[in-house]
Write a protein that holds these residues in place. Structure first.
Motif, short mmCIF file in Angstrom:
data_model
loop_
_atom_site.label_atom_id
_atom_site.label_comp_id
_atom_site.label_asym_id
_atom_site.label_seq_id
_atom_site.Cartn_x
_atom_site.Cartn_y
_atom_site.Cartn_z
N ALA A 1 -1.76 -3.78 6.60
CA ALA A 1 -1.27 -2.68 5.75
C ALA A 1 -1.21 -3.11 4.29
O ALA A 1 -1.62 -2.37 3.40
CB ALA A 1 0.11 -2.24 6.22
N ARG A 2 -0.75 -4.33 4.03
CA ARG A 2 -0.60 -4.81 2.66
C ARG A 2 -1.97 -4.89 1.98
O ARG A 2 -2.14 -4.48 0.83
CB ARG A 2 0.07 -6.19 2.67
N ILE A 3 -2.98 -5.43 2.70
CA ILE A 3 -4.31 -5.58 2.13
C ILE A 3 -4.95 -4.21 1.87
O ILE A 3 -5.53 -3.96 0.81
CB ILE A 3 -5.19 -6.43 3.06
N GLU A 4 -4.81 -3.30 2.84
CA GLU A 4 -5.46 -2.00 2.69
C GLU A 4 -4.80 -1.17 1.58
O GLU A 4 -5.49 -0.51 0.78
CB GLU A 4 -5.40 -1.22 4.00
N LEU A 5 -3.49 -1.20 1.48
CA LEU A 5 -2.81 -0.45 0.43
C LEU A 5 -3.16 -1.00 -0.95
O LEU A 5 -3.31 -0.25 -1.92
CB LEU A 5 -1.30 -0.47 0.64
#
Length: 736
Positions: free
Chosen positions: A35-39
């Motif tokens: 989630a952190r990478i995609e956001l």
């Protein structure tokens, strides 16, 4: 080459916000790291805070020029007005087209950088000067108008302008326009603006920004007003009209800036059923902004990325559909058609000794196969060109983002804090000594760029000649040794070279295809001509068979669609995370705004009654921009109200946003309301007079509220506001 959509340029991974990231990951059923990478890749971040409210106040306006109506003498004019009261009105004696709206539109032009003046009036203008204040900073926008185009500057003032003295300075150059052989000439206008600049120079005005075109003016005011009023730029996805969409979700990624936020300062069309601003698509963002929730920016960014991902998914699904259609489009039908042709050929009488005819038929069949093959090559070359083009666009965006990031980082590194922002402990000389050798003076962490002098010019992107030298010097480049900006530029330059190659390949494939099709058409013509009329059906069957067989071969040789299917799965994975982030952010937004919406609704109802909406019982402001009311025991939508009722409720909403924002500590509206042509929707003069009196009372209750309005009903303005607040044209005369 895999057919794919370029991903959003990679940015720095999100730091912190663990609780929000964890909640998003739980909703999306992925790991927090995913989630952190995609956001981060989608440039979606939780809010970092919200600045204080800043007030905007108009001080004075001047504009001058020469009227040149067709068939009438030239008439120089100078119009100026100080805004010495919190309500200022411009009126005429029941006359329209007398200059009232020009005052409002000129004011908005100077404040927003975008003109809505009529072309003839705009060409009459020679100079515009608007003085206004934002908190304690006094500013002036002064620009010449050359054939409708603005050229000028925004300046910071040390002391207020004496507009009577400025007017005297302009009397002579403006009067000279009466006898100017060509009053539209630049030299005539330059004389006028030179007088303005000379006066401002004497007042020690300091230029903040300059502009020399309409687009430049709009950009300057956008930058200046957003920075000083503390408004953000927010990404926005705008769907194209259904008739113009190439696929579902087709649209464009844009940006909401000062033009959007400033629309909440004006009521120019009271009858339009939009509760705030001027456009329906922006009302939700305006409400979120002026209700003061910092989550509004995150929600808006997510909505824009959702639209972008939806568009990317639509493109991929269309390509997959086309690819599958090319691969299996009526394949069974073509094969059945071929069997039918073969069966009929068996029933045809033997053709006899027609060696030349057979040769021509075989040549047509071979030409058909070549044409089909050439079409497949051209299609692949076109796909290759599109892929490299998209990769190049992504690389160009990376270069721009990295260059801006370097400038931003340089700015922050140029700062020299004197104490810790958390505990106020002074930064000692020992810590500064450690910073000079590479350790941060606040947190003692290693610094990446030690010793860089902030006064030196920041590194600029390399020139094309420098990049070409790096690529052609014959040595293997160590990409890891290059900084991100240079590496991104090299990648962009390589892609430019690759694009030129695939472009030439595509052109060659197109020429080959066209040649092959011409040969096929010629072969068909040769195969179907001849004196043997009794063989016409036999010839037609063999020609049709050759074409059908070539089409079957083309479809059977079409490449696999697995790459497109993988790309679709990837976009759907991204959508899942972005959707989870949207739900989580909206939950925060609702938590911030639920009570505020209820408070604003109650205030709108109270103010609406005060301003003269008869039988108004309640108002319900909804986060989607709707505002149904209960009036006389009956429910009604805002759009179904009378124009006068809409106007009153629009004013009530803006004032309610200010009041509730002040009480809750989240006020955002700068305090200016501009109303054009008040009274045109009124049937009862007493209603208008009463509303005007209430507006004056409201400015006493909300001291930073300033109202500027116009009306053709000048006597009502004087009765409702008092003579001192009204500039009333003489009967039968224009306002300026």
């Amino acid at each position: 080459m895999t057919d794919q959509i370029p991903l959003t340029p990679t940015v720095e991974i999100l730091d912190g916000a663990d609780h929000w990231i964890g909640a998003v990951a739980k909703r999306a059923r992925c790991t927090p790291d995913e989630a952190r990478i995609e956001l981060a890749r989608q440039q979606i971040r939780p809010p970092a805070g919200w600045g204080p409210q800043r007030h905007l106040h108009l001080d004075a306006l001047l504009f001058a020029g020469v009227k040149t109506p067709k068939g009438q003498p030239r008439t120089p004019y100078i119009f100026d007005i100080p805004f010495t009261h919190n309500v200022t009105a411009f009126g005429t004696h029941n006359e329209n087209d007398a200059g009232k709206s020009t005052v409002i539109r000129t004011l908005r032009w100077a404040l927003r950088g975008r003109s809505q003046l009529q072309n003839d009036v705009r060409k009459w203008m020679r100079v515009v000067v608007l003085q206004f204040s934002i908190e304690d900073e006094r500013l002036v926008v002064a620009f010449a108008v050359n054939e409708g185009e603005p050229t000028g500057a925004v300046m910071r003032l040390r002391q207020p302008i004496d507009f009577s003295g400025l007017r005297q300075r302009l009397d002579e150059p403006i009067e000279a326009l009466r006898d100017e052989p060509n009053p539209d000439a630049h030299n005539a206008t330059n004389t006028v603006i030179a007088a303005v600049h000379g006066y401002l120079h004497e007042q020690h005005a300091v230029a903040v920004a300059e502009f020399d075109s309409s687009d430049d003016f709009e950009r300057v005011m956008d930058d200046l007003m957003l920075e000083r009023l503390g408004f953000p730029r927010v990404p926005s996805w705008q769907n194209r009209p259904s008739a113009q969409q190439a696929h579902d979700g087709d649209g464009t990624l844009g940006e909401l800036g000062w033009q959007t936020w400033s629309s909440a300062l004006s009521i120019t069309e009271p009858s339009v059923p939009v509760v705030l601003g001027e456009e329906q698509h922006a009302v939700v963002r305006l409400l979120q902004m002026y209700l003061g929730s910092p989550w509004a920016i995150t929600v808006a960014a997510i909505a824009a990325r959702k639209g972008q991902l939806s568009s990317q998914l639509g493109i991929l699904q269309r390509r997959l559909q086309d690819a599958k259609g090319t691969q299996s489009e009526d394949l069974a039908q073509l094969q059945a058609q071929l069997r039918t042709i073969d069966e009929e050929l068996k029933t045809q009488p033997p053709p006899g000794d027609f060696t030349d005819l057979e040769r021509r038929i075989e040549a047509a069949a071979q030409a058909g196969r070549k044409a089909a093959a050439a079409e497949a090559v051209y299609r692949q070359a076109s796909l290759n060109y599109g892929e490299v083009s998209r990769l190049l666009e992504s690389a160009e965006a990376d270069v721009e983002a990295l260059h801006e990031a370097k400038l931003t980082r340089r700015f922050w590194h140029s700062l020299k804090p004197s104490c810790c922002p958390r505990c106020d402990t002074d930064v000692s000389e020992d810590r500064w000594a450690r910073e000079r050798v590479g350790q941060c003076s606040l947190c003692d962490s290693p610094l990446d760029e030690v010793g860089e002098d902030p006064n030196t010019e920041p590194q600029q992107p390399l020139k094309v000649t420098d990049l070409d030298q790096l690529l052609s010097d014959g040595t293997d480049l160590d990409i890891d040794s290059l900084d991100d900006l240079t590496a991104a530029q090299l990648q962009m330059r390589q892609l430019e070279g690759q694009l030129a190659i695939v472009d030439r390949q595509r052109d060659g494939a197109r020429e080959a295809r066209d040649t092959a099709y011409q040969g096929w058409q010629a072969a068909q013509q040769a195969a179907t001509t001849g004196p043997e009329k009794n063989l016409a059906r036999w010839q037609q069957l063999w020609t049709t068979r050759a074409v059908t067989a070539a089409r079957i071969e083309e479809r059977q040789n079409t490449r696999s669609t697995s790459g497109l299917e993988r790309d679709i799965e990837e976009v759907q994975r991204q959508q899942k995370i972005v959707k989870a982030a949207e739900n989580e952010a909206k939950e925060h937004l609702r938590g911030d705004q639920e009570d505020l919406l209820r408070m604003v609704s109650n205030q709108v109802a109270i103010l609406g009654k005060t301003l003269g909406v008869r039988n108004l019982e309640s108002v319900t402001l909804v986060g989607n921009g709707h505002m149904p009311v209960v009036k006389g025991g009956e429910k009604a939508n805002f759009g179904g109200l009378e124009p006068g009722e809409k106007l009153r409720l629009k004013i009530a909403l803006i004032v309610a946003l200010m009041r509730v924002g002040e009480e809750a500590g989240v006020a955002r509206h700068p305090g200016l309301i501009v109303i054009d042509s008040l009274g045109r929707e009124e049937l009862n003069p007493k209603d208008m007079i009463s509303m005007l009196a209430e507006l004056v009372k409201l400015t006493r209750e909300v001291p930073y509220l300033q109202v500027v309005l116009t009306s053709a009903y000048g006597e009502r303005l004087v009765e409702g506001l008092g003579q001192e607040r009204v500039l009333l044209a003489q009967k039968g005369q224009p306002l300026w």
